[in-house]
Design a protein around this motif. Structure first.
Motif, short mmCIF file in Angstrom:
data_model
loop_
_atom_site.label_atom_id
_atom_site.label_comp_id
_atom_site.label_asym_id
_atom_site.label_seq_id
_atom_site.Cartn_x
_atom_site.Cartn_y
_atom_site.Cartn_z
N THR A 90 0.84 -1.19 0.00
CA THR A 90 0.00 0.00 0.00
C THR A 90 0.87 1.24 0.00
O THR A 90 1.98 1.25 0.55
N LYS A 91 0.37 2.29 -0.62
CA LYS A 91 1.04 3.59 -0.65
C LYS A 91 0.03 4.63 -0.19
O LYS A 91 -1.04 4.77 -0.81
N GLU A 141 -3.40 3.26 0.12
CA GLU A 141 -4.07 2.76 -1.08
C GLU A 141 -3.29 1.56 -1.64
O GLU A 141 -2.07 1.60 -1.73
N VAL A 181 -1.55 -1.01 -4.06
CA VAL A 181 -0.82 -0.91 -5.32
C VAL A 181 -0.63 -2.31 -5.86
O VAL A 181 -0.12 -3.19 -5.16
N LYS A 182 -1.03 -2.54 -7.10
CA LYS A 182 -0.92 -3.86 -7.71
C LYS A 182 0.47 -4.03 -8.33
O LYS A 182 0.86 -3.29 -9.23
N LYS A 215 5.42 2.87 -10.76
CA LYS A 215 4.21 2.46 -10.05
C LYS A 215 4.11 3.07 -8.66
O LYS A 215 3.01 3.36 -8.17
N LEU A 216 5.26 3.24 -8.00
CA LEU A 216 5.25 3.71 -6.61
C LEU A 216 5.82 5.11 -6.45
O LEU A 216 6.06 5.56 -5.33
#
Length: 217
Positions: free
Chosen positions: A140-141, A144, A146-147, A198-199
């Motif tokens: 999660t970030k 939320e 994150v896939k 992505k992150l």
């Protein structure tokens, strides 16, 4: 999976320790002398070192000095069981000291204890605004989800457990993909690039020229 370096010049003992640690779920590598051990520690990432004292090349105390600069915990595993030697080892910075011969159940218990002490077996690993749940294998970030793909997840966990430490491309490849490293397909670079996007870690995962990557957190 925690990675352990076994530094032991007696091959039969080294193989016995490795076999039992692998059965217990650890990833193990070996070194038969002090110089090889220091080279492995310099080039690769380990969560714990099981270290004999009487070694060819560099002795155990010299290897311990180097491991401490990397903040890698060490358990001395040696036939030198006198109280004076134990005190010297612990005062030099070893986390524990096990005398040969030893019970494998005791070794496994002490390994587990030291890894917990260093938070190497933590179920949740956090840095910046990112949290990794190692049981659920989720990320999660800012709360939320994150896939990530399986390899992206393993790559992130490797960085998180080695914050502020430069990791060689070879080390990253061996820990995440296994096998011998080859840069022809740029597998490591491509996965790091996707992970950074992505992150939002472009400013935190730093490329070290001709070496590898470093998570600055």
């Amino acid at each position: 999976m925690n990675r352990i370096l076994i530094v032991e010049d007696e091959e039969a003992i080294s193989n016995l320790i490795r076999m039992n640690l692998v059965r217990a779920g650890y990833q193990c590598d070996t070194a038969g002398d002090g110089i090889t051990a220091v080279n492995r520690l310099q080039e690769e990432s380990f969560d714990l070192v099981l270290l004999d004292i009487m070694l060819p090349g560099l002795n155990g105390y010299e290897v311990l000095d180097y491991a401490r600069t990397l903040e890698t915990p060490v358990i001395f595993l040696t036939a030198m069981g006198e109280t004076e030697q134990k005190v010297r080892g612990l005062m030099a910075g070893a986390e524990d000291y096990i005398s040969k011969p030893f019970e494998l159940t005791e070794l496994l218990a002490r390994v587990s204890t030291v890894l917990r002490r260093y938070n190497k077996t933590a179920r949740r690993v956090s840095f910046l605004d990112i949290e990794i749940d190692t049981d659920a294998m989720t990320v999660t970030k800012r709360g939320e989800a994150v896939k990530l793909t399986r390899k992206e997840y393993e790559l992130l966990l490797l960085f998180a457990r080695n914050k502020n430490r430069t990791l060689y491309r070879e080390t990253i490849y061996e820990n995440v993909w296994g096998g011998e490293y080859s840069d022809r397909g740029r597998t490591v670079d491509l996965h790091v690039h996707r992970l950074k996007k992505k992150l939002d870690l472009e400013e935190h995962i730093i490329a070290m020229y001709k070496i590898g990557y470093r998570l600055e957190a």
